[in-house]
Design a protein around this motif. Sequence first.
Motif, PDB file in Angstrom:
ATOM      1  N   ALA A 247       0.834  -1.218   0.000  1.00  0.00           N
ATOM      2  CA  ALA A 247       0.000   0.000   0.000  1.00  0.00           C
ATOM      3  C   ALA A 247       0.859   1.254   0.000  1.00  0.00           C
ATOM      4  CB  ALA A 247      -0.932  -0.017   1.215  1.00  0.00           C
ATOM      5  N   ALA A 248       1.973   1.231   0.772  1.00  0.00           N
ATOM      6  CA  ALA A 248       2.847   2.400   0.803  1.00  0.00           C
ATOM      7  C   ALA A 248       3.514   2.615  -0.550  1.00  0.00           C
ATOM      8  CB  ALA A 248       3.903   2.231   1.894  1.00  0.00           C
ATOM      9  N   THR A 249       3.902   1.536  -1.214  1.00  0.00           N
ATOM     10  CA  THR A 249       4.514   1.665  -2.539  1.00  0.00           C
ATOM     11  C   THR A 249       3.540   2.258  -3.540  1.00  0.00           C
ATOM     12  OG1 THR A 249       5.920  -0.257  -2.050  1.00  0.00           O
ATOM     13  CG2 THR A 249       5.702   0.408  -4.362  1.00  0.00           C
ATOM     14  N   THR A 250       2.289   1.789  -3.500  1.00  0.00           N
ATOM     15  CA  THR A 250       1.269   2.325  -4.403  1.00  0.00           C
ATOM     16  C   THR A 250       0.997   3.795  -4.121  1.00  0.00           C
ATOM     17  OG1 THR A 250       0.255   0.135  -4.514  1.00  0.00           O
ATOM     18  CG2 THR A 250      -1.079   2.010  -5.229  1.00  0.00           C
ATOM     19  N   HIS A 251       0.919   4.142  -2.832  1.00  0.00           N
ATOM     20  CA  HIS A 251       0.661   5.542  -2.449  1.00  0.00           C
ATOM     21  C   HIS A 251       1.814   6.446  -2.877  1.00  0.00           C
ATOM     22  CE1 HIS A 251       0.546   8.999   0.344  1.00  0.00           C
ATOM     23  NE2 HIS A 251      -0.753   8.908   0.166  1.00  0.00           N
ATOM     24  N   ALA A 252       3.052   5.981  -2.675  1.00  0.00           N
ATOM     25  CA  ALA A 252       4.207   6.795  -3.055  1.00  0.00           C
ATOM     26  C   ALA A 252       4.301   6.962  -4.565  1.00  0.00           C
ATOM     27  CB  ALA A 252       5.491   6.152  -2.512  1.00  0.00           C
ATOM     28  N   ALA A 253       3.890   5.944  -5.324  1.00  0.00           N
ATOM     29  CA  ALA A 253       3.935   6.057  -6.780  1.00  0.00           C
ATOM     30  C   ALA A 253       2.814   6.934  -7.303  1.00  0.00           C
ATOM     31  CB  ALA A 253       3.853   4.672  -7.416  1.00  0.00           C
ATOM     32  N   ALA A 254       1.669   6.955  -6.602  1.00  0.00           N
ATOM     33  CA  ALA A 254       0.530   7.744  -7.066  1.00  0.00           C
ATOM     34  C   ALA A 254       0.673   9.213  -6.739  1.00  0.00           C
ATOM     35  CB  ALA A 254      -0.764   7.214  -6.455  1.00  0.00           C
ATOM     36  N   ALA A 255       1.444   9.562  -5.691  1.00  0.00           N
ATOM     37  CA  ALA A 255       1.567  10.967  -5.288  1.00  0.00           C
ATOM     38  C   ALA A 255       2.218  11.827  -6.368  1.00  0.00           C
ATOM     39  CB  ALA A 255       2.327  11.069  -3.975  1.00  0.00           C
ATOM     40  N   PRO A 256       3.372  11.443  -6.965  1.00  0.00           N
ATOM     41  CA  PRO A 256       3.932  12.285  -8.042  1.00  0.00           C
ATOM     42  C   PRO A 256       3.023  12.386  -9.255  1.00  0.00           C
ATOM     43  CG  PRO A 256       5.578  10.750  -7.183  1.00  0.00           C
ATOM     44  CD  PRO A 256       4.258  10.317  -6.645  1.00  0.00           C
ATOM     45  N   ALA A 257       2.312  11.303  -9.581  1.00  0.00           N
ATOM     46  CA  ALA A 257       1.405  11.344 -10.727  1.00  0.00           C
ATOM     47  C   ALA A 257       0.268  12.324 -10.498  1.00  0.00           C
ATOM     48  CB  ALA A 257       0.861   9.943 -11.008  1.00  0.00           C
ATOM     49  N   ALA A 258      -0.266  12.335  -9.271  1.00  0.00           N
ATOM     50  CA  ALA A 258      -1.341  13.284  -8.958  1.00  0.00           C
ATOM     51  C   ALA A 258      -0.835  14.709  -8.962  1.00  0.00           C
ATOM     52  CB  ALA A 258      -1.955  12.935  -7.606  1.00  0.00           C
ATOM     53  N   ALA A 259       0.422  14.912  -8.545  1.00  0.00           N
ATOM     54  CA  ALA A 259       0.970  16.268  -8.501  1.00  0.00           C
ATOM     55  C   ALA A 259       1.244  16.812  -9.900  1.00  0.00           C
ATOM     56  CB  ALA A 259       2.257  16.285  -7.680  1.00  0.00           C
ATOM     57  N   THR A 260       1.608  15.922 -10.841  1.00  0.00           N
ATOM     58  CA  THR A 260       1.936  16.379 -12.197  1.00  0.00           C
ATOM     59  C   THR A 260       0.763  16.302 -13.149  1.00  0.00           C
ATOM     60  OG1 THR A 260       2.693  14.131 -12.741  1.00  0.00           O
ATOM     61  CG2 THR A 260       4.339  15.700 -11.942  1.00  0.00           C
ATOM     62  N   ALA A 261      -0.381  15.751 -12.737  1.00  0.00           N
ATOM     63  CA  ALA A 261      -1.537  15.641 -13.624  1.00  0.00           C
ATOM     64  C   ALA A 261      -2.088  17.016 -13.936  1.00  0.00           C
ATOM     65  CB  ALA A 261      -2.616  14.773 -12.973  1.00  0.00           C
ATOM     66  N   PRO A 262      -2.407  17.322 -15.221  1.00  0.00           N
ATOM     67  CA  PRO A 262      -2.940  18.658 -15.545  1.00  0.00           C
ATOM     68  C   PRO A 262      -4.330  18.839 -14.991  1.00  0.00           C
ATOM     69  CG  PRO A 262      -3.035  17.225 -17.462  1.00  0.00           C
ATOM     70  CD  PRO A 262      -2.282  16.462 -16.398  1.00  0.00           C
ATOM     71  N   ALA A 263      -4.622  20.059 -14.585  1.00  0.00           N
ATOM     72  CA  ALA A 263      -5.950  20.365 -14.054  1.00  0.00           C
ATOM     73  C   ALA A 263      -6.962  20.348 -15.179  1.00  0.00           C
ATOM     74  CB  ALA A 263      -5.937  21.736 -13.377  1.00  0.00           C
TER      75      ALA A 263
END
Length: 398
Positions: A247-263
């Motif tokens: 779960a921590a690996t998935t969360h850490a991988a999803a955080a940069p993707a959410a930060a760089t996703a265009p609004a």
Amino acid sequence: MSTDNVVDDLAQRVTRARAQVAHQDDPALTAAYSPAELDAERDLAESIRRLDREQRRAEATTAAAAAARVRRTGDAIAAIELRDELAAAAALAAHRRAASPTAQLADLHRYRVWAGRALGGVVAAGMAWSAVNVQQNIAGGAPVTDPLFWFSYLIEAMISVCLIVVMAGAPRLAGHGITVSRRTLTAAELALLALTVVLNTYPHLSDGHFYDAAVHAVAPAMIAIALAIHHAMSTRVAAALANAAPAATTHAAAAPAAATAPAPAPAAAPAAATSPATAPRATTAPAAASAPVTAPAAAPAATTAPTPAPVRVHARPSVRELAEQLIQGGIRTPIDQVTAIIAAADADIEAGHTRPRVTRIATANGVGHNTVKRILTAAADIRGAGAQVITLHAASQP
């Protein structure tokens, strides 16, 4: 006296009497102050002015004391609000850490590290105690030059090292899916524990001093207890880390993707509303409904192109215009202060505060707490009810 002299004297007296009769009824004769009365009036005027000065001094002192109390109260309220904001921020951070898989994994890792160090300290202290005790039991009377004096310290160290290897190695092997025979481990642990207890207590047991034997058995017992606790806890912590890692690996991988996703583009809805092709398709629904065969196919077309709803855009007045409206509405505060108060409140809201910090705004602008509240309430009413509303329809767009 001659007759002529008497007549002249009477004539003069008559002349003086007539002059007196002409002026004796003049009010100035009675209205004029005597010197004593002038002094009294002067004293009265000085007393009145002194009392007036004392009254104005008392009013100024009272106003200054009230202003000081207001400032102290405002400072106290601001300190309480700041403390509440900091506590709320800390609580939110703790809540985010508690709900974050990454934070949970880090917390488990920190627990394993400090628990291992704490139990390692207990084992090291017990080994030192037992080593000295065993050395005294074996070679307490030997001279320092005798090799037995020094090598006897190693006996307890050899036993304790074996205990550490047996009790701490099993959880590590279990973490990799390798299990060791529990019967073999238990036999080795009991044999080593019994050996270190006997080496620490046999002189006292042979002399019948059971209390001293129990005291000298504390150190090896604490070594065994610490290693048993380490074995039990490390096994469970390793299992918890294995469960939390995905779960921590998935969360850490999803955080940069959410930060760089265009609004998402906010203009998508108006663009659909202003599309010239959507209006004719909606108008063909009645014609399609008149044909029985083509009616099922025409219905989805009508549902996929609904009539665009009007878009309502609120033209928000500027801060200066809003201040002018408030002045026209009866606010007696200078317009520059009103503008500064509204701008500070907007800055607080944009900074993430749930409401404007009224006390700080009042202190910064030199006005009362209630004045700031009245201005902000009136500004909110004007913004909510008096803003211009412009309606845009799809048909009016080029």
